[in-house]
Design an enzyme around this catalytic site. Structure first.
Site, mmCIF file in Angstrom:
data_model
loop_
_atom_site.group_PDB
_atom_site.id
_atom_site.type_symbol
_atom_site.label_atom_id
_atom_site.label_comp_id
_atom_site.label_asym_id
_atom_site.label_seq_id
_atom_site.Cartn_x
_atom_site.Cartn_y
_atom_site.Cartn_z
ATOM 1 N N LYS A 204 -9.776 -2.760 -1.528
ATOM 2 C CA LYS A 204 -10.623 -1.820 -0.775
ATOM 3 C C LYS A 204 -12.092 -1.995 -1.182
ATOM 4 O O LYS A 204 -12.417 -2.889 -1.947
ATOM 5 C CB LYS A 204 -10.120 -0.395 -0.969
ATOM 6 C CG LYS A 204 -8.611 -0.215 -0.677
ATOM 7 C CD LYS A 204 -8.240 -0.386 0.800
ATOM 8 C CE LYS A 204 -6.763 -0.640 1.022
ATOM 9 N NZ LYS A 204 -5.870 0.485 0.855
HETATM 10 C C1 LIG Z 1 -4.429 0.986 1.124
HETATM 11 C C2 LIG Z 1 -4.075 1.998 2.118
HETATM 12 C C3 LIG Z 1 -3.320 3.132 1.800
HETATM 13 C C4 LIG Z 1 -2.661 3.316 0.468
HETATM 14 O O1 LIG Z 1 -3.543 3.234 -0.575
HETATM 15 P P1 LIG Z 1 -3.015 3.209 -2.079
HETATM 16 O O2 LIG Z 1 -4.227 3.613 -2.853
HETATM 17 O O3 LIG Z 1 -2.602 1.801 -2.342
HETATM 18 O O4 LIG Z 1 -1.912 4.172 -2.209
HETATM 19 C C5 LIG Z 1 -3.121 4.102 2.779
HETATM 20 N N1 LIG Z 1 -3.621 3.952 4.010
HETATM 21 C C6 LIG Z 1 -4.322 2.860 4.372
HETATM 22 C C7 LIG Z 1 -4.878 2.777 5.747
HETATM 23 C C8 LIG Z 1 -4.565 1.848 3.433
HETATM 24 O O5 LIG Z 1 -5.233 0.762 3.799
#
Ligand SMILES: *Cc1c(COP(=O)(O)O)cnc(C)c1O
Length: 401
Positions: A204
């Site tokens: 991210k």
């Molecule tokens: C990465 C992601 C999640 C989950 O995130 P985590 O921190 O790995 O639990 C949820 N929704 C979307 C759209 C994502 O890209």
């Protein structure tokens, strides 16, 4: 030593492998973590408060609650929104499974809104007609989770108007979108929603290794969120039933979890926040460069709604298959073999075997299914240099022409 890329599944990667996403950790980030390791607090402590404050200030929102992941964030967000058995949650099928699973954690039913074929976010037209139909049938959703796909905000003003009209709560899944904005307001301000959720997974925009955050302007929701993060327990005498027994006393008021983030992670997050704008600016530079370099290829390039400023978590191309001699799968596998770490966001959630058990079938959401047959996420991240980006472009060109 060959670099390992956990995001592609612990493959011993070629030294010239270009992943689709990658974290950027500098010396300041490392120093911030080491400082915490030498301090008295390593789990939830002062670094959490600093990180929460930094994100809340950046987003212009009143309250921020750091948690162990965005998945945990979505779960307690749904609980705080009173989602429970017999309730319905709607989200986009073009998302990671976590955006839908949070509804199932709360014993609610999950349904989907097909996507807009330009933004790949949930379609407002589809949402409007599905709401009108659901009202007639008496099965309106309690919670809607719009997902800001690739970092581009959904049309939140329209969503907020519909939430007023039909009485559902809005939880923005902004896992991709920290650093982005909508109508000049920072994503996370919750101007058009009840709650916003961020993810700090390494692919991210900023990272804490694992981590997430829940933002809201509503004090009641905030009190509930901090309680749910830590076992449903409160130490605040004002919130207790009856009298406190003494300074050791706490009360469990509901069933919560251990979804705390550590100070070690929060120190990394607070440090990364200082470079958030720089991260997003670099992503914009790379996205603009792709837009230029790929414009003559048989591809649909990402379209940007004029109200939005994306954080460019992903750069998704769609193959114009009628103008290409290869299949989608061939192009994808050939790029991977050439050391280009392409990916596919997302396999539509409703066609996952687990969701098919609830009666969802191929054909239910035609726009996202068509999208899935054409989409490829190509590398974009802060540390991607222009030479590597040129390699991605050349590799694509070679395969498409
Ligand atoms: C990465 C992601 C999640 C989950 O995130 P985590 O921190 O790995 O639990 C949820 N929704 C979307 C759209 C994502 O890209």
């Amino acid at each position: 030593m060959a670099k390992r890329f956990p995001i592609i599944g612990y493959v011993e990667a070629m030294s010239d492998y270009i992943p689709y996403g990658y974290q950027d950790i500098n010396q300041e980030d490392i120093d911030a973590v080491i400082t915490v390791l030498h301090s008295d607090w390593i789990t939830q402590g002062p670094a959490i408060e600093r990180f929460e404050q930094a994100v809340a200030n950046y987003c212009g929102v009143k309250y921020a609650v750091a948690v162990s992941s965005a998945t945990a964030a979505l779960h307690i967000a749904c609980l705080a929104a009173s989602l429970g058995e017999g309730d319905i949650l709607w989200t986009s099928p073009n998302t990671f499974v976590a955006s839908a699973n949070c509804g199932l954690y709360c014993n609610a039913k999950v349904d989907f809104i097909d996507i807009d074929s330009n933004t790949y976010n949930l379609s407002i037209d589809e949402l409007e007609s599905k709401l009108a139909e659901a009202e007639k049938q008496g099965c309106l959703p309690k919670v809607l989770i719009p997902v800001h796909f690739a970092g581009q905000s959904c049309e939140m003003e329209k969503i907020a108007a519909l939430s007023q009209q039909y009485g559902f709560k809005v939880i923005e899944d902004a896992s991709h979108a920290i650093g982005g904005s909508y109508q000049k307001k920072t994503v996370g301000s919750c101007q058009f929603s009840d709650i916003t959720v961020f993810s700090f997974h390494p692919v991210k925009i900023i990272t804490t290794g694992e981590g997430g955050m829940v933002l809201t302007n509503q004090e009641k929701l905030y009190q509930r969120l901090i309680r749910l993060r830590s076992h449903g327990i409160t130490r605040n005498p004002d919130l207790m039933q009856g009298e406190s027994h003494g300074s050791w006393y706490y009360q469990q008021l509901e069933l919560g979890f251990n979804y705390r983030m550590t100070d070690i992670q929060a120190a990394l997050g607070a440090s990364q926040m200082q470079r958030l704008d720089e991260f997003v600016e670099r992503r914009w530079f790379l996205a603009n460069r792709y837009n230029q370099l790929l414009q003559d290829l048989p591809l649909m390039l990402p379209w940007q709604h004029p109200d939005t400023y994306s954080s460019w978590h992903l750069y998704v191309i769609r193959l114009k298959l009628d103008k290409i001699k290869k299949t989608h799968r061939q192009v994808f596998e050939e790029l991977r073999s050439a050391g280009i770490g392409v990916s596919l966001h997302y396999i539509p959630v409703h066609i996952q075997p687990y969701y098919q058990k609830f009666g969802f079938k191929l054909g239910h959401f035609p726009q996202v299914e068509k999208y899935y047959k054409e989409a490829i996420s190509i590398p974009i991240y802060y540390g991607l240099d222009e030479e590597s980006q040129d390699r991605v472009v050349a590799s694509l060109r070679e395969r498409l022409i």
